[in-house]
Design a protein around this motif. Structure first.
Motif, PDB file in Angstrom:
ATOM      1  N   LEU A 123      33.405 -35.456  11.124  1.00  0.00           N
ATOM      2  CA  LEU A 123      32.564 -36.650  11.084  1.00  0.00           C
ATOM      3  C   LEU A 123      31.688 -36.683   9.831  1.00  0.00           C
ATOM      4  O   LEU A 123      31.318 -37.764   9.364  1.00  0.00           O
ATOM      5  CB  LEU A 123      31.700 -36.735  12.339  1.00  0.00           C
ATOM      6  N   ALA A 124      31.354 -35.509   9.300  1.00  0.00           N
ATOM      7  CA  ALA A 124      30.507 -35.436   8.101  1.00  0.00           C
ATOM      8  C   ALA A 124      31.161 -36.107   6.901  1.00  0.00           C
ATOM      9  O   ALA A 124      30.459 -36.511   5.961  1.00  0.00           O
ATOM     10  CB  ALA A 124      30.168 -33.983   7.774  1.00  0.00           C
ATOM     11  N   ARG A 163      24.448 -38.438   7.653  1.00  0.00           N
ATOM     12  CA  ARG A 163      23.406 -37.739   8.414  1.00  0.00           C
ATOM     13  C   ARG A 163      23.820 -36.300   8.718  1.00  0.00           C
ATOM     14  O   ARG A 163      22.994 -35.485   9.103  1.00  0.00           O
ATOM     15  CB  ARG A 163      23.107 -38.474   9.720  1.00  0.00           C
ATOM     16  N   LEU A 164      25.079 -36.004   8.528  1.00  0.00           N
ATOM     17  CA  LEU A 164      25.609 -34.657   8.771  1.00  0.00           C
ATOM     18  C   LEU A 164      25.788 -33.934   7.444  1.00  0.00           C
ATOM     19  O   LEU A 164      26.297 -34.509   6.479  1.00  0.00           O
ATOM     20  CB  LEU A 164      26.941 -34.735   9.515  1.00  0.00           C
ATOM     21  N   ASP A 165      25.389 -32.685   7.411  1.00  0.00           N
ATOM     22  CA  ASP A 165      25.456 -31.859   6.213  1.00  0.00           C
ATOM     23  C   ASP A 165      26.740 -31.026   6.255  1.00  0.00           C
ATOM     24  O   ASP A 165      26.837 -30.057   7.020  1.00  0.00           O
ATOM     25  CB  ASP A 165      24.223 -30.956   6.156  1.00  0.00           C
ATOM     26  N   ASP A 170      30.004 -26.155   7.391  1.00  0.00           N
ATOM     27  CA  ASP A 170      30.932 -25.122   6.902  1.00  0.00           C
ATOM     28  C   ASP A 170      30.358 -23.729   7.163  1.00  0.00           C
ATOM     29  O   ASP A 170      31.083 -22.823   7.587  1.00  0.00           O
ATOM     30  CB  ASP A 170      31.211 -25.310   5.406  1.00  0.00           C
ATOM     31  N   GLY A 171      29.062 -23.560   6.919  1.00  0.00           N
ATOM     32  CA  GLY A 171      28.408 -22.276   7.189  1.00  0.00           C
ATOM     33  C   GLY A 171      28.414 -21.934   8.668  1.00  0.00           C
ATOM     34  O   GLY A 171      28.631 -20.774   9.055  1.00  0.00           O
ATOM     35  N   LEU A 172      28.178 -22.927   9.517  1.00  0.00           N
ATOM     36  CA  LEU A 172      28.195 -22.698  10.966  1.00  0.00           C
ATOM     37  C   LEU A 172      29.599 -22.339  11.445  1.00  0.00           C
ATOM     38  O   LEU A 172      29.755 -21.483  12.335  1.00  0.00           O
ATOM     39  CB  LEU A 172      27.675 -23.932  11.699  1.00  0.00           C
ATOM     40  N   LEU A 173      30.596 -22.957  10.847  1.00  0.00           N
ATOM     41  CA  LEU A 173      31.980 -22.611  11.197  1.00  0.00           C
ATOM     42  C   LEU A 173      32.302 -21.173  10.804  1.00  0.00           C
ATOM     43  O   LEU A 173      32.930 -20.430  11.575  1.00  0.00           O
ATOM     44  CB  LEU A 173      32.957 -23.573  10.518  1.00  0.00           C
TER      45      LEU A 173
END
Length: 180
Positions: free
Chosen positions: A137-138, A143-145, A150-153
């Motif tokens: 969705l980013a 509104r999405l970083d 990518d870091g959270l993944l």
């Protein structure tokens, strides 16, 4: 021909359940899972005490709690209200999951730890799927970083790897004579 999706079909959403409403439901469901996962991880750390397993799970548990807080911030950024009843349901589900005796009535079974590690691993994989959805969705929602996602993944991948290593160690503890 009517283009409206009927319940149980795979068509486009229409009516009151459009993209933003569905995203709110989706993220609140993930928040319920994140709540259960964070509670389960904290519980596992407490039950393992000062053991090597407890020390190995503690940083993962802290990250899982951080990821839950990040999800809440992302929801806020997207204008998605937190549904407290779903948060509560996640807490209740985690506590109900503790009732399984795993072969022992009064004392903790080594099988309990194995099953908790498996549940945590599955939860992290579910979280990873949620981050992947948000990452997709980013591409169209500023509104999405994308870099944050990518870091959270990547962190979820590391958590999965760590939990799998710990799970395999617990398998060898619970079933030392299996396979040979």
């Amino acid at each position: 021909m009517n283009e409206r999706a009927r319940p149980g079909t795979h068509g486009h959403a229409s009516g009151p359940y459009t993209g933003p409403a569905l995203l709110g439901i989706y993220l609140n469901d993930h928040l319920a899972g994140a709540t259960a996962g964070a509670e389960r991880a904290r519980y596992l750390v407490r039950t393992c005490g000062d053991s090597a397993l407890g020390a190995a799970v503690a940083p993962v548990a802290a990250e899982i709690a951080e990821d839950r807080a990040t999800l809440i911030r992302v929801m806020r950024r997207l204008g998605v209200p937190v549904r407290q009843y779903k948060v509560y349901a996640g807490r209740v589900a985690e506590r109900v999951g503790r009732l399984k005796t795993n072969g022992r009535l009064l004392h903790r079974s080594p099988l309990s730890t194995l099953l908790e590690l498996e549940a945590l691993r599955l939860g992290v994989q579910g979280k990873q799927a949620g981050w992947r959805t948000l990452r997709h969705l980013a591409d169209t929602d500023d509104r999405l970083d994308a870099r944050q996602l990518d870091g959270l993944l990547e962190r979820a991948r590391r958590q999965t790897d760590t939990l799998e290593e710990l799970r395999l160690q617990q398998v060898r503890t619970v079933f030392p004579d299996a396979g040979g």
